[in-house]
Write a protein that holds these residues in place. Structure first.
Motif, PDB file in Angstrom:
ATOM      1  N   VAL A 110      14.428  -5.600  11.399  1.00  8.73           N
ATOM      2  CA  VAL A 110      14.023  -6.800  10.253  1.00  8.73           C
ATOM      3  C   VAL A 110      13.549  -6.307   9.109  1.00  8.73           C
ATOM      4  N   TRP A 111      13.879  -7.660   8.543  1.00 15.33           N
ATOM      5  CA  TRP A 111      13.088  -7.299   7.040  1.00 15.33           C
ATOM      6  C   TRP A 111      12.458  -7.925   6.559  1.00 15.33           C
ATOM      7  N   VAL A 112      11.186  -7.742   5.879  1.00 13.48           N
ATOM      8  CA  VAL A 112      10.327  -9.283   5.603  1.00 13.48           C
ATOM      9  C   VAL A 112       9.901  -8.884   3.632  1.00 13.48           C
ATOM     10  N   SER A 113       9.298 -10.399   3.723  1.00 17.64           N
ATOM     11  CA  SER A 113       9.086  -9.846   1.805  1.00 17.64           C
ATOM     12  C   SER A 113       7.477  -9.949   2.699  1.00 17.64           C
ATOM     13  N   VAL A 114       6.733  -9.048   2.247  1.00 18.58           N
ATOM     14  CA  VAL A 114       5.247  -9.078   2.519  1.00 18.58           C
ATOM     15  C   VAL A 114       4.170  -9.713   0.671  1.00 18.58           C
ATOM     16  N   THR A 115       3.541 -10.107   1.138  1.00 13.08           N
ATOM     17  CA  THR A 115       2.684 -10.121  -0.691  1.00 13.08           C
ATOM     18  C   THR A 115       1.726 -10.179  -0.339  1.00 13.08           C
ATOM     19  N   VAL A 116       0.822  -9.948  -1.276  1.00  7.78           N
ATOM     20  CA  VAL A 116      -0.956  -9.538  -0.878  1.00  7.78           C
ATOM     21  C   VAL A 116      -1.626  -9.747  -2.828  1.00  7.78           C
ATOM     22  N   SER A 117      -1.896 -10.760  -2.427  1.00  7.37           N
ATOM     23  CA  SER A 117      -2.472 -11.760  -3.756  1.00  7.37           C
ATOM     24  C   SER A 117      -3.880 -10.719  -3.965  1.00  7.37           C
ATOM     25  N   GLY A 118      -4.549 -11.246  -4.865  1.00 13.23           N
ATOM     26  CA  GLY A 118      -5.687 -11.373  -5.515  1.00 13.23           C
ATOM     27  C   GLY A 118      -6.694 -11.716  -6.539  1.00 13.23           C
ATOM     28  N   ALA A 119      -7.707 -11.529  -7.075  1.00  9.24           N
ATOM     29  CA  ALA A 119      -8.311 -11.938  -8.246  1.00  9.24           C
ATOM     30  C   ALA A 119      -7.765 -10.543  -9.062  1.00  9.24           C
ATOM     31  N   GLU A 120      -7.866  -9.076  -8.867  1.00 11.76           N
ATOM     32  CA  GLU A 120      -7.283  -8.467  -9.890  1.00 11.76           C
ATOM     33  C   GLU A 120      -5.777  -8.185  -9.287  1.00 11.76           C
ATOM     34  N   HIS A 121      -5.253  -8.708  -8.540  1.00 11.87           N
ATOM     35  CA  HIS A 121      -3.565  -7.746  -7.970  1.00 11.87           C
ATOM     36  C   HIS A 121      -3.122  -8.527  -8.057  1.00 11.87           C
ATOM     37  N   GLU A 122      -1.178  -8.816  -7.985  1.00 15.44           N
ATOM     38  CA  GLU A 122      -0.581  -8.796  -6.582  1.00 15.44           C
ATOM     39  C   GLU A 122       0.545  -8.000  -6.605  1.00 15.44           C
ATOM     40  N   ASN A 123       1.274  -8.018  -5.603  1.00  9.28           N
ATOM     41  CA  ASN A 123       2.026  -7.022  -5.188  1.00  9.28           C
ATOM     42  C   ASN A 123       2.880  -7.890  -3.791  1.00  9.28           C
ATOM     43  N   MET A 124       4.159  -7.877  -4.366  1.00  9.70           N
ATOM     44  CA  MET A 124       5.155  -7.830  -3.171  1.00  9.70           C
ATOM     45  C   MET A 124       6.509  -7.125  -3.394  1.00  9.70           C
ATOM     46  N   THR A 125       6.463  -6.987  -1.849  1.00 10.11           N
ATOM     47  CA  THR A 125       7.620  -5.934  -1.301  1.00 10.11           C
ATOM     48  C   THR A 125       8.257  -6.732  -0.978  1.00 10.11           C
ATOM     49  N   ARG A 126       9.681  -6.035  -0.210  1.00  8.65           N
ATOM     50  CA  ARG A 126      10.385  -6.183   0.719  1.00  8.65           C
ATOM     51  C   ARG A 126      10.884  -5.509   1.490  1.00  8.65           C
ATOM     52  N   MET A 127       9.904  -5.224   3.048  1.00  7.53           N
ATOM     53  CA  MET A 127       9.960  -3.441   3.559  1.00  7.53           C
ATOM     54  C   MET A 127      10.791  -4.267   4.655  1.00  7.53           C
ATOM     55  N   SER A 128      11.199  -3.039   5.487  1.00 12.35           N
ATOM     56  CA  SER A 128      11.665  -3.008   7.119  1.00 12.35           C
ATOM     57  C   SER A 128      10.928  -2.426   7.704  1.00 12.35           C
ATOM     58  N   ALA A 129      11.104  -3.068   9.396  1.00 13.23           N
ATOM     59  CA  ALA A 129      10.337  -2.603  10.579  1.00 13.23           C
ATOM     60  C   ALA A 129      11.166  -2.636  11.671  1.00 13.23           C
TER      61      ALA A 129
END
Length: 92
Positions: free
Chosen positions: A49-68
């Motif tokens: 499966v593929w998911v788009s994952v986003t981690v957000s905060g006041a300092e940074h934001e990262n988004m990646t697409r990962m498989s599992a």
């Protein structure tokens, strides 16, 4: 590095599914044998499966697409944890 140290206090994590495909029969058999011998559990299906994952905060934001891998045991689907490491997502 801890998420709060990199993203800031109150960081959030979100994900959205973005695709799936059946695993090859040989890979499914390996997972079945592992779960039966180690945990006495019957795996009946497995998918990549593929998911788009986003981690957000006041300092940074990262988004990646990962498989599992996702495995089915009984009526429920579970993430196969051994397939989910994505370097760099959490600031390391």
């Amino acid at each position: 590095m801890r998420c709060a140290a990199y993203y800031g206090e109150g960081w959030t994590f979100s994900w959205e599914p973005s695709g799936k495909e059946e695993l090859p029969e040989s890979e499914l058999e390996e997972i079945k044998v592992l779960y039966k011998s180690k945990y006495n559990l019957e795996v009946t299906e497995a998918q990549k499966v593929w998911v788009s994952v986003t981690v957000s905060g006041a300092e940074h934001e990262n988004m990646t697409r990962m498989s599992a891998k996702a495995i089915r045991i009984g009526d429920f689907w579970y993430m196969y944890a051994g397939s989910m490491y994505t370097p760099g997502l959490f600031g390391s």
